[in-house]
Design a protein around this motif. Structure first.
Motif, PDB file in Angstrom:
ATOM      1  N   THR A  59       0.853  -1.182   0.000  1.00  0.00           N
ATOM      2  CA  THR A  59       0.000   0.000   0.000  1.00  0.00           C
ATOM      3  C   THR A  59       0.892   1.236   0.000  1.00  0.00           C
ATOM      4  N   VAL A  60       0.729   2.051  -1.033  1.00  0.00           N
ATOM      5  CA  VAL A  60       1.540   3.256  -1.171  1.00  0.00           C
ATOM      6  C   VAL A  60       0.644   4.463  -1.412  1.00  0.00           C
ATOM      7  N   SER A  61       1.126   5.623  -0.995  1.00  0.00           N
ATOM      8  CA  SER A  61       0.460   6.873  -1.344  1.00  0.00           C
ATOM      9  C   SER A  61       0.841   7.221  -2.778  1.00  0.00           C
ATOM     10  N   GLY A  62       0.179   8.220  -3.342  1.00  0.00           N
ATOM     11  CA  GLY A  62       0.518   8.619  -4.695  1.00  0.00           C
ATOM     12  C   GLY A  62       1.954   9.094  -4.820  1.00  0.00           C
ATOM     13  N   GLU A  63       2.393   9.894  -3.863  1.00  0.00           N
ATOM     14  CA  GLU A  63       3.755  10.411  -3.903  1.00  0.00           C
ATOM     15  C   GLU A  63       4.774   9.292  -3.709  1.00  0.00           C
ATOM     16  N   GLU A  64       4.500   8.359  -2.790  1.00  0.00           N
ATOM     17  CA  GLU A  64       5.401   7.220  -2.589  1.00  0.00           C
ATOM     18  C   GLU A  64       5.544   6.408  -3.876  1.00  0.00           C
ATOM     19  N   PHE A  65       4.430   6.196  -4.540  1.00  0.00           N
ATOM     20  CA  PHE A  65       4.467   5.422  -5.781  1.00  0.00           C
ATOM     21  C   PHE A  65       5.338   6.113  -6.816  1.00  0.00           C
ATOM     22  N   LEU A  66       5.126   7.410  -7.016  1.00  0.00           N
ATOM     23  CA  LEU A  66       5.850   8.139  -8.050  1.00  0.00           C
ATOM     24  C   LEU A  66       7.339   8.251  -7.745  1.00  0.00           C
ATOM     25  N   LEU A  67       7.715   8.155  -6.480  1.00  0.00           N
ATOM     26  CA  LEU A  67       9.121   8.202  -6.091  1.00  0.00           C
ATOM     27  C   LEU A  67       9.745   6.811  -6.007  1.00  0.00           C
ATOM     28  N   GLY A  68       8.927   5.776  -6.248  1.00  0.00           N
ATOM     29  CA  GLY A  68       9.453   4.415  -6.242  1.00  0.00           C
ATOM     30  C   GLY A  68       9.529   3.772  -4.878  1.00  0.00           C
ATOM     31  N   ASP A  69       8.886   4.357  -3.844  1.00  0.00           N
ATOM     32  CA  ASP A  69       8.890   3.773  -2.508  1.00  0.00           C
ATOM     33  C   ASP A  69       7.979   2.545  -2.470  1.00  0.00           C
ATOM     34  N   LYS A  70       8.292   1.617  -1.577  1.00  0.00           N
ATOM     35  CA  LYS A  70       7.557   0.356  -1.522  1.00  0.00           C
ATOM     36  C   LYS A  70       6.343   0.398  -0.602  1.00  0.00           C
ATOM     37  N   GLY A  71       6.287   1.327   0.333  1.00  0.00           N
ATOM     38  CA  GLY A  71       5.133   1.407   1.208  1.00  0.00           C
ATOM     39  C   GLY A  71       5.059   0.259   2.191  1.00  0.00           C
ATOM     40  N   LYS A  72       3.843  -0.075   2.591  1.00  0.00           N
ATOM     41  CA  LYS A  72       3.616  -1.128   3.582  1.00  0.00           C
ATOM     42  C   LYS A  72       3.064  -2.388   2.926  1.00  0.00           C
ATOM     43  N   ASP A  73       3.516  -3.541   3.400  1.00  0.00           N
ATOM     44  CA  ASP A  73       3.005  -4.817   2.894  1.00  0.00           C
ATOM     45  C   ASP A  73       1.526  -4.972   3.238  1.00  0.00           C
ATOM     46  N   VAL A  74       0.798  -5.606   2.336  1.00  0.00           N
ATOM     47  CA  VAL A  74      -0.615  -5.901   2.575  1.00  0.00           C
ATOM     48  C   VAL A  74      -0.946  -7.218   1.882  1.00  0.00           C
ATOM     49  N   LEU A  75      -1.800  -8.012   2.495  1.00  0.00           N
ATOM     50  CA  LEU A  75      -2.204  -9.292   1.920  1.00  0.00           C
ATOM     51  C   LEU A  75      -3.610  -9.159   1.347  1.00  0.00           C
ATOM     52  N   LEU A  76      -3.711  -9.288   0.041  1.00  0.00           N
ATOM     53  CA  LEU A  76      -4.986  -9.191  -0.657  1.00  0.00           C
ATOM     54  C   LEU A  76      -5.411 -10.577  -1.123  1.00  0.00           C
ATOM     55  N   SER A  77      -6.511 -10.643  -1.828  1.00  0.00           N
ATOM     56  CA  SER A  77      -6.985 -11.935  -2.332  1.00  0.00           C
ATOM     57  C   SER A  77      -7.672 -11.745  -3.673  1.00  0.00           C
ATOM     58  N   GLY A  78      -7.896 -12.854  -4.343  1.00  0.00           N
ATOM     59  CA  GLY A  78      -8.579 -12.801  -5.622  1.00  0.00           C
ATOM     60  C   GLY A  78      -9.117 -14.165  -6.006  1.00  0.00           C
ATOM     61  N   GLU A  79     -10.056 -14.162  -6.936  1.00  0.00           N
ATOM     62  CA  GLU A  79     -10.695 -15.391  -7.395  1.00  0.00           C
ATOM     63  C   GLU A  79     -10.254 -15.707  -8.823  1.00  0.00           C
ATOM     64  N   LEU A  80      -9.649 -16.870  -8.991  1.00  0.00           N
ATOM     65  CA  LEU A  80      -9.250 -17.350 -10.310  1.00  0.00           C
ATOM     66  C   LEU A  80     -10.280 -18.348 -10.810  1.00  0.00           C
ATOM     67  N   ARG A  81     -10.769 -18.125 -12.011  1.00  0.00           N
ATOM     68  CA  ARG A  81     -11.694 -19.065 -12.640  1.00  0.00           C
ATOM     69  C   ARG A  81     -11.076 -19.592 -13.933  1.00  0.00           C
ATOM     70  N   LEU A  82     -10.863 -20.884 -13.958  1.00  0.00           N
ATOM     71  CA  LEU A  82     -10.347 -21.546 -15.146  1.00  0.00           C
ATOM     72  C   LEU A  82     -11.527 -22.079 -15.949  1.00  0.00           C
ATOM     73  N   PRO A  83     -11.615 -21.754 -17.222  1.00  0.00           N
ATOM     74  CA  PRO A  83     -12.772 -22.189 -18.016  1.00  0.00           C
ATOM     75  C   PRO A  83     -12.735 -23.674 -18.331  1.00  0.00           C
ATOM     76  N   GLN A  84     -13.864 -24.191 -18.717  1.00  0.00           N
ATOM     77  CA  GLN A  84     -13.919 -25.577 -19.170  1.00  0.00           C
ATOM     78  C   GLN A  84     -13.215 -25.669 -20.514  1.00  0.00           C
ATOM     79  N   GLY A  85     -12.418 -26.713 -20.698  1.00  0.00           N
ATOM     80  CA  GLY A  85     -11.731 -26.869 -21.975  1.00  0.00           C
ATOM     81  C   GLY A  85     -10.576 -27.830 -21.864  1.00  0.00           C
ATOM     82  N   SER A  86      -9.998 -28.165 -23.003  1.00  0.00           N
ATOM     83  CA  SER A  86      -8.919 -29.146 -23.042  1.00  0.00           C
ATOM     84  C   SER A  86      -7.546 -28.498 -23.143  1.00  0.00           C
ATOM     85  N   ALA A  87      -7.486 -27.160 -23.143  1.00  0.00           N
ATOM     86  CA  ALA A  87      -6.200 -26.474 -23.272  1.00  0.00           C
ATOM     87  C   ALA A  87      -5.294 -26.801 -22.090  1.00  0.00           C
TER      88      ALA A  87
END
Length: 338
Positions: A59-87
């Motif tokens: 998590t970074v502020s706008g200024e931290e981001f533009l200066l290349g600072d790393k900010g604070k660690d944060v654990l997020l999540s997400g949902e992966l959906r794999l489609p039906q198929g033979s690939a």
């Protein structure tokens, strides 16, 4: 007689008979059956799959981001959906929500993309940070911080055994579209990305009114934007200007505009027009970065904050079925070309 019998058994013994008349044909049939089963297996679709993954980001502020600072660690999540198929491996799209969080439009996009054989990863940038919505208070999370989240998700998916790491696109909506569009910047990729590169960048009703140093120096991957001309939440004009600047540099980019179309036009549960009286909107603002990594109001040359007079309170959203259908068709056709 015995000699005749010996000749008979010599030429027509049981093992010889089986070898010549039964075993060989059976082997031929068996080999053919194996080939048929193999072909059938290759054409058999594997079932779709849903996986939930943690995403370690910052998590970074706008200024931290533009200066290349790393900010604070944060654990997020997400949902992966794999489609039906033979690939063996699927192409994928990272979906980044807007100020209201994950909504019904995201679900529609997931099903459309999965049906087209594309995996989806819906990234939740809010819950891990204790945020529900930033509609009325955008200071809770800077949009640039969501770009770090996008890069970390790209790294995660690139290691997945069923995802083609060379065919991962990113698609953002409103606040999330800033991350999906400007993650094409070579400057930002060098600061927060890795050896992985997004295969394409897609933005719906993207805020293009922030211009960053070197923001036309891109990775070279194609970009597509979609916007309503009557959007009073995020103004379309800055995207016109940005796309024009990119096209002059030879970037493969296109902006599709829909007349009489509101913000969040692809959200099927919205009415044709709905007021958000508390929404913070920068539709009247234009920002430019100075060499110190500070975003200035381009007109006043003063450092921007949400008390700036250019910030408007109140905006509208609304579903447009025709614009939605055309956008989905265009996005799917675009992804097929990658």
């Amino acid at each position: 007689m015995q000699k005749d019998m010996h000749m008979y058994t010599e030429y027509f013994s049981l093992p010889d008979f089986l070898n010549r008349n039964l075993v060989r044909p059976l082997w031929i049939c068996f080999i053919g059956l194996l080939g048929f089963v193999g072909a059938l297996h290759a054409q058999t679709s594997l079932p779709g799959r849903i996986e939930y993954h943690s995403v370690l980001s910052n998590t970074v502020s706008g200024e931290e981001f533009l200066l290349g600072d790393k900010g604070k660690d944060v654990l997020l999540s997400g949902e992966l959906r794999l489609p039906q198929g033979s690939a063996v491996k699927f192409p994928a799209v990272v979906l980044i929500h807007g100020s209201g969080g994950i909504n019904s439009a995201m679900d529609v996009w997931v099903h459309q993309l999965n049906q087209a054989g594309v995996a989806t990863f819906v990234l939740d940038t809010f819950t891990g940070r204790g945020i529900t919505s930033t509609i009325a208070d955008q200071t809770q999370l800077h949009s640039l911080s969501m770009m770090v989240d996008a890069y970390r998700t790209l790294d995660l998916l690139a290691k997945h055994p069923r995802i083609d790491s060379s065919k991962i696109a990113v698609m953002g909506f409103s606040k999330g579209a800033l991350a999906s569009v400007f993650s094409a910047s070579t400057r930002f990729k060098a600061a927060y990305g890795s050896g992985q590169t997004f295969a394409a960048h897609i933005g719906l009703y993207a805020p293009c009114n922030s211009r960053y140093i070197g923001d036309t120096d891109l990775t070279g991957k194609p970009m597509r934007l979609f916007h309503g001309t009557t959007d009073d939440y995020v103004n379309v004009q800055p995207c016109r200007d940005y796309v024009k600047a990119l096209q002059q540099k030879g970037v493969d980019v296109a902006l599709t505009e829909f007349p009489d179309t509101e913000h969040a036009f692809d959200s099927p549960l919205l009415p044709q027009r709905l007021a958000f009286p508390t929404a913070q909107s920068t539709r009247n603002c234009q920002f430019v970065e100075n060499p110190k990594g500070v975003m200035l109001n381009e007109k006043t040359k003063k450092e921007f904050n949400y008390q700036d007079p250019c910030v408007a309170i109140g905006a509208h959203v609304g579903h447009n079925p025709d614009a939605t259908s055309k956008t989905m068709k265009a996005v799917l056709e675009f992804l097929k070309t990658l």
